[in-house]
Each structure stands twice: as C-alpha cells, then as structure tokens.
Design an enzyme around this catalytic site. Structure first.
Site, short mmCIF file in Angstrom:
data_model
loop_
_atom_site.label_atom_id
_atom_site.label_comp_id
_atom_site.label_asym_id
_atom_site.label_seq_id
_atom_site.Cartn_x
_atom_site.Cartn_y
_atom_site.Cartn_z
N CYS A 268 0.81 -1.22 0.00
CA CYS A 268 0.00 0.00 0.00
C CYS A 268 0.85 1.27 0.00
CB CYS A 268 -0.97 -0.01 1.18
SG CYS A 268 -0.19 -0.04 2.81
N HIS A 295 -1.84 1.40 7.22
CA HIS A 295 -2.35 1.44 5.84
C HIS A 295 -2.11 2.85 5.30
CE1 HIS A 295 -4.30 0.05 2.32
NE2 HIS A 295 -5.36 0.84 2.42
N ASP A 312 -8.64 4.82 -2.59
CA ASP A 312 -7.71 3.76 -2.22
C ASP A 312 -7.30 3.02 -3.50
OD1 ASP A 312 -6.46 1.39 -1.35
OD2 ASP A 312 -7.49 1.53 0.58
#
Length: 628
Positions: A268, A295, A312
């Site tokens: 990520c 994250h 995202d």
C-alpha cells in the site's frame, strides 16, 4: 527499442553503486563475448553456478532480467541464447550500458528544523507518533518536482483515460434518461445529475481503475529470479532467501516514487506513493493519508464537491471512507493527511465510532497533537516561497473541512451501506491482519432481471473486471466495476489473480484453501413476470486434476422458499434450459477445488482470459421472461 529491456536497465540504476557496477560489467562481458564470437556455442551459455551469475547478476535488481530481455532462456543448468535470437538486442544492451555513466540523482534535502518543532518534553511514545508525520510531510514535497512529474506523465495514458471518462459520462446520461420515465423519476434524475456534473471527478475513477488493474502490481513476497518462485519471508526485509536455491533476493521498500515508476510493484505504501504523485502530476490537489494502524491511501480535493474525496488505489475504491472501520474491522486511532500545503488530522472522516477511537488515542494528549500539527503548518506556510494568496486559500479550504468533520458520524455513509473486506494481498496475510473474516463474505447483491423488460442480458469481463447490462441492440444500460460487487456471496478467499508472466487473469481461491465458491443471485421483482428461459456461457480452465463445477437453483414461489429445484450444469460453454420456467429467483453457484501440490489453489481457474483480450465476455447470462 525494447521497452522491457529499457525497464530492466533502469532497474540496474536502483542498486547500490558497487552492486550496479559489478552487474553492468558482467553483462558487458557477456555481450562482448557473443558479439565477438557469434557462432561459438560456448559463449552463448552461462552456467547457473558461474560466480558471475551468483555473485554479480543475481544480487543486482535487473541483472538477470537483462539477460532474459535480450533473448536468453533457462535450460536445465544454464542460461542459453538460442541461435535464432537477434544480436541486435545484445548491441542495444551494450550501448545502454556504455551510456550508464548517468549522473547520480541528488537526494531530497531534508529540513531538519521540522524536527526541532517536536516539543522537548515529548515522551518516547509521543515521538514515535510525531516522527512519521514529519517524514511523510517532507516526502510529499517530492511530488512537486517538475522533472519527476514529467516522467510520471509519460507513463499515464491520459488520452485513453479521457476517452474512457467521456464514455462513462455518456453512459451516465443514458442511465438518467432511462430512469426518468420510471416511477422514481425525481430521485434518479437528481442522483444522475449529481454524478455527471463534474467530469474531472469521473476521470479520477478511470485513473483509479487503470492504476490497479493495468499499471501497478501487489507483491506479497519477492520472487527468486532464477527459479521464478516466491520466497517465504516478508518483503519488509530488504533481502530474503529463496527456499529452493538459497539465493538472497533483494526487494527494497522505496519511499522515493521515481524508481517505482519503473518497478510498478509493492504494497500500500508504494501504491499510494505513486498514485498520489499521478494525481499531483494531473493537476489535482492531492494528499498522502497515513493510518497509524498500518495502511496508506490518497485524498483528492474535489472542486465540484468542495470537499476531500477518499481514494484507495489498492482496492479501486473511491469515496468510501468507512470501508476500513466497517469492512476491514480496523481499530482506528490516528489518521494523518500530508499535502504540499499542510498536515491535518482527518481521523473523524473515517469513523462512526468516536468513543472507541478516543479510547485508543493514547499516544499523546489531543491538545499536544493539535499544537504540533499547527506548528508544522505555521512553519511551512511562513516560508519565503509560500504565497499569501495560497495561504488564504488553504485556510478557507480548511474551514470547509472542519465543518464537514464536525458531523460525526459521517453523513455520506449509513449503517445500511455495504463495506467490503480487503481484497489485496494473499488470503492468509489478510486473515492474519484481521482485515477479512474467516466465514463467507456476503455481498447480498441481487440482479433484478425484470428491470429492463422481458429480456435480461448480462456480461462480465475479467480483463476489465466489469459487469455490464445491455439491451437487445447491445447498448450498455448499466455497469458495475469489481467482480465481487455483483455477487450474492463468496468464500474461500476468492480473488482476481493476474499472472504477468503468462499475461492472463482469472478468479481463483486463495492459497491454502481447499475449496472456493461464488454465488450470483437473479430475481424477478416484477410480479407480472416470471422466467421463461436461462442461457449461460462461461470460460474455465483446470490443471492437474482440479475441478470447477456449476449449478443453478431455481425458486418458484417467493412465499415458500422450499419450492425449488437445483440443476447441475455440465457444460458452461453454451448452456441453455427451459426447465426453470416460471421461476422468480435464480442462484448460480460455481465451486473450485482440487489440484496438486502447493499451487493447487490456482489449478482451478474461472474466467481465464489473456490480458490483451479487452473485448472478452468471460461470463454471459441471457434470461428471457414472459407474462404470468
């Protein structure tokens, strides 16, 4: 010139100087020997146990890749260049390596004065919260580098994305017109006008989808370049050892987005690093979002909406801020946004559980965190290069955001909304992090087949990862992105696998899972209609005694769910039946199982297609209805 070869040579530049020099000299030796003796077989073979391979090429990122890119193939105990391989690629590599005396990139200069803003009375725990904020704040300034943005712009297919945006815009217009004649005309029209009012926000949707499925790749663990198998250690380590040959595989975690434009892989942090750079390159006000519970994602300021929008890139999800708390079950505490203008605490955009979050925010007092953030912003915005006009604009934008964040819980999300579990990463890795459940994943989506008249046509493309409903003429009436979004439920960690080595994609169960299953639900909501015929076409592929089985359950009386029949489907290449006549609900189920060895999970493949087949119809369902 071969793009793969250029990419591999660029990878060489990311190694430490000594490692890079050793690898380049070894490659030059191979090229020179073959070009000087083109018909001598001994120069066309490089043994795998040769010290040049084990000590110079394998340790270097891009070293072995260069050999494969100029035509070398792997045999039993060596790498060999076939006689028919063109020598022009060797000459091209030799020229590139001879020009590799490129100047070393100057590192980003850190402003150490920012660390002096940490209160001297801060505890060790408080400093562990403050230090990453400073690091990320300085890191986002890298996105403003003009030369870096120019490199980023070269890899973004801007024209293709603009065309896709206009296509989506046209489809939304058609969708609005389709429902204007319906009973919910006012509601649908209002929503449709809201969706299509700003094409720039729609462009973000296309950028997000392209980034996930065509540009970047998720990596659970690095790959041994020799045996093409994944090593077992976590990639947070810069080097891991291959369990088969013992070779140490280098896989550094980059914070500089420039090498990632070539590598195009990571987790990520790398994903959002590059995606945020792309957003800045395309002129969006974007910021890097750091979640203290591990994250990273992106936010973009929408001029039309006058608010920050959550994106995202790992999940191809836009404007679903409660996904982490509700879908992933994360216990959030601190979520910090860093942009070229400011640092902000945006935790409250991502939670409905204010009381629970407050109980977990124990790293420092709220007033101390606020004072620290304000000191960073004041220092940055008071610099000689920061304009007064920009500062006034940022202050007004911040006031708008504060008004939005006061509304807790988030007014754009409700408890009835669906929030999906995490999809990126292996099943075992996601389960260990607690970001997916061990039970079935229930989406509970139902396709209303009576919504479009007496004929329902559904297609799914595994390459585009898109469902679409069409009319009899093929005009698209509706689209849904993401295979799981159109399902009733699935189990066994089913996910969309992309094999770049073989240039294919398919759905499979997760590693270590014995059985996987997907269910789709089709209902006849119109009480005046019921099902007449059912037609199914799907593609599957099995290896090593794996199994893919299909069945369809028909329910004939919604008031009595026991009145049903289940038909096995032996041939999904072209299945048609009228035995389900008068049904009002169908549940289509596919089950994958079997296979051999550690890779059994990928021996049963659903919807396997070449990535180049952009017009694929991996799943086709046609349902004919008739009046009661």
């Amino acid at each position: 010139m071969d793009k793969d070869l250029l990419r591999s040579v660029d990878l060489l530049k990311e190694n430490e100087e000594e490692v890079r020099n050793d690898a380049e000299n070894a490659l030059l030796t191979v090229c020179q020997n073959i070009l000087s003796h083109p018909n001598d077989k001994q120069y066309r073979e490089v043994r795998l146990d040769n010290p040049m391979v084990t000590t110079k090429l394998l340790p270097a990122l891009g070293g072995i890749e260069c050999l494969f890119d100029i035509g070398f193939v792997e045999t039993t105990d060596c790498l060999s260049l076939p006689e028919e391989a063109p020598l022009s690629k060797l000459q091209a590599l030799q020229n590139l390596l001879n020009k590799s005396s490129l100047s070393t990139k100057e590192p980003t200069v850190e402003d150490t004065a920012l660390y002096d803003l940490i209160p001297p009375t801060s505890t060790e725990r408080e400093r562990r919260l403050f230090y990453p904020i400073i690091d990320y704040f300085q890191g986002v300034l890298r996105y403003e580098d003009a030369s870096l943005q120019e490199k980023a712009k070269k890899v973004i297919p801007i024209v293709d994305l603009e065309i896709a945006t206009m296509t989506r815009l046209g489809q939304l217009h058609k969708h609005v017109k389709l429902f204007q004649a319906g009973s919910q005309k006012g509601v649908e029209k209002q929503q449709g006008e809201h969706d299509i009012d700003d094409a720039k926000d729609l462009f973000l949707m296309e950028l997000l989808h392209w980034f996930k499925y065509k540009f970047f790749t998720w990596i659970d663990s690095p790959k041994c370049l020799l045996f093409r198998i994944y090593v077992v250690k976590d990639i947070t380590e810069c080097r891991s050892r291959c369990t088969r040959c013992g070779t140490r595989v280098k896989f550094p975690r980059y914070t500089d987005p420039e090498p990632l434009l070539t590598l195009r892989r990571g987790r990520c942090g790398e994903w959002s690093n590059v995606f945020t750079l792309f957003c800045r390159t395309l002129g969006y006000d974007a910021r890097f979002i750091y979640d203290h519970t591990d994250h990273i994602w992106t936010e973009v300021w929408s001029i039309h909406e006058k608010r920050w929008i959550h994106l995202d890139p790992c999940e191809d999800v836009m404007d679903r801020p409660l996904m982490y708390e509700k879908g992933w079950k994360k216990k959030l505490n601190y979520i910090i946004a860093c942009s070229k203008d400011e640092v902000q605490d945006v935790t409250w955009r991502y939670t409905h559980d204010q009381i629970g979050v407050m109980k977990r925010r124990t790293a420092c007092s709220e007033s101390k965190l606020l004072q620290f953030i304000e000191s960073l912003n004041k220092y940055h915005q008071s610099s000689p290069h920061y304009s007064v006009t920009r500062r006034q604009y940022v202050i007004k934008r911040r006031l708008l955001e504060l008004v939005e964040l006061i509304h807790v819980p988030n007014k754009r999300d409700s408890d009835d909304d669906e929030y999906y579990e995490r999809s990126t990463g292996s099943y075992e890795w996601r389960r260990a992090r607690g970001e997916i459940s061990e039970s079935n994943t229930k989406i509970n989506y139902s396709w209303d087949v009576s919504k479009y008249g007496e004929a329902f046509h559904l297609q799914y493309s595994i390459v585009k990862d898109m469902y679409k409903i069409t009319d009899d003429s093929g005009t698209v009436l509706m689209e849904i992105s993401g295979w799981q979004c159109g399902t009733k439920e699935f189990e066994g960690g089913m996910f969309r696998k992309i094999e770049h080595d073989w240039n294919v994609t398919y759905l499979s169960r997760s590693p270590g899972i014995i059985c996987g299953k997907i269910k789709w639900c089709f209902v006849v909501a119109n009480p005046n209609l019921y099902l007449k015929t059912f037609h199914l076409q799907a593609t599957t592929k099995i290896f090593y005694e794996a199994n893919v089985s299909w069945e369809v359950e028909a329910i004939f009386d919604n008031a009595n769910q026991n009145k049903s029949v289940v038909l096995p489907i032996n041939d999904v290449s072209n299945y048609r039946t009228d035995q389900l006549k008068e049904a009002t609900k169908l549940i289509l189920t596919v089950t994958v199982s079997g296979g051999q060895g550690n890779c059994a999970w990928q021996h049963a493949q659903i919807f396997r297609q070449s990535l180049e087949n952009e017009d694929d119809r991996s799943l086709v369902i046609d349902i004919e209805l008739e009046n009661r």
